[in-house]
Design a protein around this motif. Structure first.
Motif, PDB file in Angstrom:
ATOM      1  N   GLU A 200      45.780  38.791  41.382  1.00 29.80           N
ATOM      2  CA  GLU A 200      44.507  39.444  41.099  1.00 29.80           C
ATOM      3  C   GLU A 200      43.662  39.603  42.357  1.00 29.80           C
ATOM      4  OE1 GLU A 200      40.500  38.154  38.712  1.00 29.80           O
ATOM      5  OE2 GLU A 200      42.420  37.706  37.768  1.00 29.80           O
ATOM      6  N   TRP A 272      43.926  44.057  37.699  1.00 33.05           N
ATOM      7  CA  TRP A 272      42.474  44.203  37.768  1.00 33.05           C
ATOM      8  C   TRP A 272      42.074  45.280  36.765  1.00 33.05           C
ATOM      9  CZ3 TRP A 272      45.407  45.991  42.037  1.00 33.05           C
ATOM     10  CH2 TRP A 272      45.430  47.371  42.205  1.00 33.05           C
ATOM     11  N   ALA A 276      39.737  48.869  41.969  1.00 32.58           N
ATOM     12  CA  ALA A 276      39.752  47.646  42.778  1.00 32.58           C
ATOM     13  C   ALA A 276      39.053  47.905  44.106  1.00 32.58           C
ATOM     14  CB  ALA A 276      41.175  47.182  43.020  1.00 32.58           C
ATOM     15  N   PHE A 278      38.784  46.421  47.674  1.00 36.52           N
ATOM     16  CA  PHE A 278      39.402  45.508  48.625  1.00 36.52           C
ATOM     17  C   PHE A 278      38.628  45.490  49.939  1.00 36.52           C
ATOM     18  CE2 PHE A 278      43.101  46.810  46.023  1.00 36.52           C
ATOM     19  CZ  PHE A 278      43.590  45.563  45.672  1.00 36.52           C
ATOM     20  N   ALA A 287      44.057  46.444  53.774  1.00 31.43           N
ATOM     21  CA  ALA A 287      43.350  45.645  52.776  1.00 31.43           C
ATOM     22  C   ALA A 287      44.023  44.285  52.657  1.00 31.43           C
ATOM     23  CB  ALA A 287      43.364  46.359  51.429  1.00 31.43           C
ATOM     24  N   ARG A 290      40.887  41.365  47.158  1.00 31.27           N
ATOM     25  CA  ARG A 290      39.976  42.109  46.290  1.00 31.27           C
ATOM     26  C   ARG A 290      38.690  41.311  46.131  1.00 31.27           C
ATOM     27  NH1 ARG A 290      38.447  42.410  41.097  1.00 31.27           N
ATOM     28  NH2 ARG A 290      39.865  40.770  40.404  1.00 31.27           N
ATOM     29  N   ASP A 292      35.832  42.814  44.385  1.00 33.84           N
ATOM     30  CA  ASP A 292      35.167  43.186  43.139  1.00 33.84           C
ATOM     31  C   ASP A 292      35.951  44.328  42.508  1.00 33.84           C
ATOM     32  OD1 ASP A 292      33.267  43.265  41.115  1.00 33.84           O
ATOM     33  OD2 ASP A 292      31.549  43.329  42.457  1.00 33.84           O
ATOM     34  N   HIS A 293      35.469  44.784  41.375  1.00 34.40           N
ATOM     35  CA  HIS A 293      36.031  45.975  40.760  1.00 34.40           C
ATOM     36  C   HIS A 293      34.902  46.719  40.053  1.00 34.40           C
ATOM     37  CE1 HIS A 293      36.056  43.230  37.272  1.00 34.40           C
ATOM     38  NE2 HIS A 293      35.914  44.322  36.550  1.00 34.40           N
ATOM     39  N   TYR A 311      41.997  52.286  43.766  1.00 33.74           N
ATOM     40  CA  TYR A 311      41.539  51.200  44.640  1.00 33.74           C
ATOM     41  C   TYR A 311      40.942  51.793  45.910  1.00 33.74           C
ATOM     42  CZ  TYR A 311      46.310  51.985  46.422  1.00 33.74           C
ATOM     43  OH  TYR A 311      47.474  52.550  46.880  1.00 33.74           O
ATOM     44  N   ARG A 313      38.622  50.592  49.938  1.00 32.77           N
ATOM     45  CA  ARG A 313      38.211  49.587  50.927  1.00 32.77           C
ATOM     46  C   ARG A 313      36.692  49.559  50.997  1.00 32.77           C
ATOM     47  NH1 ARG A 313      42.084  48.784  55.224  1.00 32.77           N
ATOM     48  NH2 ARG A 313      40.482  47.535  56.266  1.00 32.77           N
TER      49      ARG A 313
END
Length: 680
Positions: A200, A272, A276, A278, A287, A290, A292-293, A311, A313
């Motif tokens: 994760e 996730w 995502a 990263f 990356a 992670r 947060d999301h 996802y 950066r």
């Protein structure tokens, strides 16, 4: 006697507050040592303090006998300044971390690790050859001044060093966590949970060849050694559909950048939710973990198995991270990522809206009905009992377009398979909230499967809450176990949940009024096509609920009918067939299966610029394919009859050619009728 100093003594309950910053899912004893190790390794490699090109080795050894853990790395070690200033002062940035784009805050992280222990021993051998050690006492909020490890080992009042392995030749750091809290130990001794956490948070890091991770658990049952088996980002993406190099947003008075935004078709489940976020390291140039999301309400990003994977950066957003570096301290909607994500969804993943899908489905049914009616002969009536079903309807009224709930607009059951095997089955409920729903939630209830040739009934106890998202199709899987072969009526109701109902469990069924219901006839363990065998008459034979002259009473008849009794909508982009049809055993029409994941259907949705042009193209393509599927089903029924009734091989061959030619002629006429209807 070891010299001790207080840790930020001017802040009450500091250590408890630091630990509380961490989500329960992100146990600091796992996350922080990995953060610190990769930060130290990246800095040492970038600055040339490590020149042997070594891989980073991180080893966890969990001892369930005494609730302890030992964590080691070969990342280059910590400086005296780190031990004297950074850890005691918690958020002071060491010289080794300045300007390196570090992932974590070492002082705060180590305090968070120690918070779940009675004491935490830290020993380090740095690249200057200096060997130092210290102890954190979280309960008293104290830390010892850094000394040589032998001074701690020789202290009569300290036993923490006992059992801790000595750092060998390569510079690195050792953590000895003593008398860890039981709830944390429960996590540390559960490898499945640990591997899930690693996937994760650190999925990109563990895809690198220069990162070696070992996790050892010692329990009464023995010693287990594990290495994470974690997919790479490439493994999780079936196809990249869109990328965006840079996206700018404004938050807390400043502009920030999000980079390397990637959207793709998901190859399966991923660890996730939503998009995502990263961050990486300058040294790794990728990356790493992670932070947060962001979970915008976009259909292809939601559910247990989303179609889209996304996802990005957020290296430029370090100022927005919370003190634990575990999430952003803003409402993630402030990133303005929803708009570009919606555009990707609309171009590559979007289905019709709820109202559009219902309109298109009705248009397909009307077109096929009219095309069949225009044949001007009774051939189809040999297969479909219109006396029982009602007059073929070619002008069924559509929705008024008011956008309000109607009694026939909310619920439709779809078969995931056709036929099903006996045993566990899954049915999909599709819910069609209108443009202006007058409820915030619906509930699906009174779900049952009625066997048509016996009293066997399977009732589903579960009820399902459904969000009333305006004009967006919602889906809910319904599971049941059907242990008897045969045809079943699958039935369900849907009701609007009143706004003032806080606890649906106490909302009496007597108070509910069904806003809609749906039923579908499904075969379980039986062949849906030509099911009657020798007694078949041109209509595919008698099945459950069929009416004959010997039946008592009169058959029900409605004012209008349709050659299509059910539209089932499986979605399989890999299936080259768009439409299939099965004659229902009660001769009440055909169950038509539409694969709206079909490449041609998706191409029309993506490429048509005008709404009316799109509808016309969907109408023509879909109606022709449905007509072809129905003709193929009628042809198959007659072929089965011929192979049963005719013994002579030559006559059989002649009959099969007749059936083929007759049905090709019928399809050509239907195809021409469809074209005339569409152009009219």
């Amino acid at each position: 006697m070891l010299e001790k100093q207080e840790i930020q003594a001017n802040i009450p309950n500091l250590i408890e507050r630091i630990y509380a910053n961490y989500e329960a899912r992100r146990e600091p004893a796992i996350v922080e040592p990995i953060q610190n190790s990769q930060d130290a390794y990246a800095d040492a490699m970038s600055e040339g303090r490590i020149t042997d090109g070594r891989d980073l080795h991180i080893t966890f050894r969990i001892n369930a006998f005494d609730n302890s853990a030992t964590i080691t790395d070969n990342a280059g070690g910590m400086t005296r300044q780190d031990l004297e200033e950074v850890i005691p002062e918690i958020d002071t940035t060491s010289e080794s971390k300045q300007g390196g784009g570090s992932v974590g805050s070492m002082g705060r992280g180590l305090i968070a690790v120690a918070a779940a222990t009675e004491k935490t021993y830290i020993e380090t051998l740095n690249t200057d050859g200096e060997r130092l050690a210290t102890i954190i006492y979280p309960n008293s909020g104290e830390i010892t001044s850094p000394v040589h490890p032998r001074d701690i080992a020789n202290d009569e009042d300290e036993d923490v060093v006992r059992g801790a392995p000595k750092i060998e030749a390569e510079a690195g750091t050792l953590l000895k966590l003593s008398r860890i809290d039981d709830d944390v130990m429960n996590t540390l001794t559960n490898w499945d949970e640990i591997e899930s956490i690693l996937a994760e948070i650190f999925l990109p890091l563990f895809d690198r060849d220069d990162i070696k991770f070992t996790y050892v658990i010692e329990t009464e049952e023995g010693v287990e050694s594990h290495q994470p088996d974690i997919p790479s980002l490439d493994d999780l993406v079936e196809e990249v559909v869109h990328t965006k190099e840079e996206h700018t947003f404004h938050a807390k008075g400043k502009d920030y950048k999000i980079t390397d935004i990637t959207y793709g078709r998901a190859a399966g489940q991923y660890p996730w939710e939503g998009i995502a976020m990263f961050k990486g390291r300058d040294y790794f140039d990728q990356a790493i973990m992670r932070v947060d999301h962001y979970k915008p309400y976009i259909p292809s990003l939601r559910g247990d198995n989303p179609d889209m994977i996304a996802y990005c950066r957020i290296d430029d957003c370090a100022e927005l991270e919370d003190p634990s570096h575990q999430k952003l301290q803003i409402d993630n909607r402030d990133t303005d990522l929803k708009e570009p994500t919606q555009q990707v969804h609309a171009e590559y993943f979007a289905e019709e809206s709820a109202s559009e899908e219902q309109e298109i489905n009705r248009l397909l049914q009307d077109t096929v009905n009219e095309a069949v009616s225009a044949l001007g002969d009774n051939y189809v009536q040999e297969f479909v009992d219109f006396d029982r079903q009602g007059v073929l309807d070619t002008e069924v009224e559509t929705s008024s377009g008011s956008g309000e709930d109607t009694d026939s607009s909310l619920l439709n059951l779809n078969a995931e398979e056709y036929p099903y095997d006996v045993g566990n089955i899954e049915l999909q409920a599709k819910i069609y909230p209108p443009e202006n729903p007058d409820a915030e939630k619906y509930v699906i209830y009174d779900i049952e499967f009625d066997h048509q040739e016996s009293d066997y009934v399977v009732e589903v106890d579960d009820e399902f809450d459904i969000e009333a998202v305006p004009d967006e199709i919602q889906r809910q899987m319904i599971a049941a176990t059907l242990e008897k072969e045969g045809w079943y009526w699958a039935k369900a109701k849907i009701a609007k949940v009143p706004v003032d109902v806080d606890d649906r469990d106490h909302w009496s069924r007597m108070e509910r009024q069904a806003a809609d219901s749906s039923q579908m006839l499904i075969p379980v363990g039986v062949e849906p096509t030509g099911s009657a065998g020798e007694e078949t008459t041109g209509g595919g034979g008698e099945g459950p609920d069929s009416t004959t002259d010997e039946d008592e009473g009169e058959s029900e008849s409605s004012d209008s009918g349709s050659i299509i009794s059910n539209l089932n909508e499986p979605t399989d982009p890999s299936d080259p067939v768009f439409a299939r049809a099965d004659l229902r055993p009660d001769q009440s029409g055909f169950t038509v299966h539409l694969n709206k994941g079909h490449e041609k259907w998706r191409d029309i949705l993506r490429s048509s610029n005008r709404v009316e042009e799109q509808k016309e193209r969907l109408q023509e393509f879909g109606s022709k394919k449905i007509a072809r599927a129905i003709v193929e089903e009628m042809k198959l029924v007659q072929i089965r009859e011929a192979t049963t009734d005719i013994d002579d091989a030559e006559r059989m061959r002649e009959r099969l050619y007749e059936i083929r030619d007759d049905h090709e002629e019928i399809y050509a006429r239907l195809e021409g009728n469809v074209e005339e209807i569409v152009t009219a």
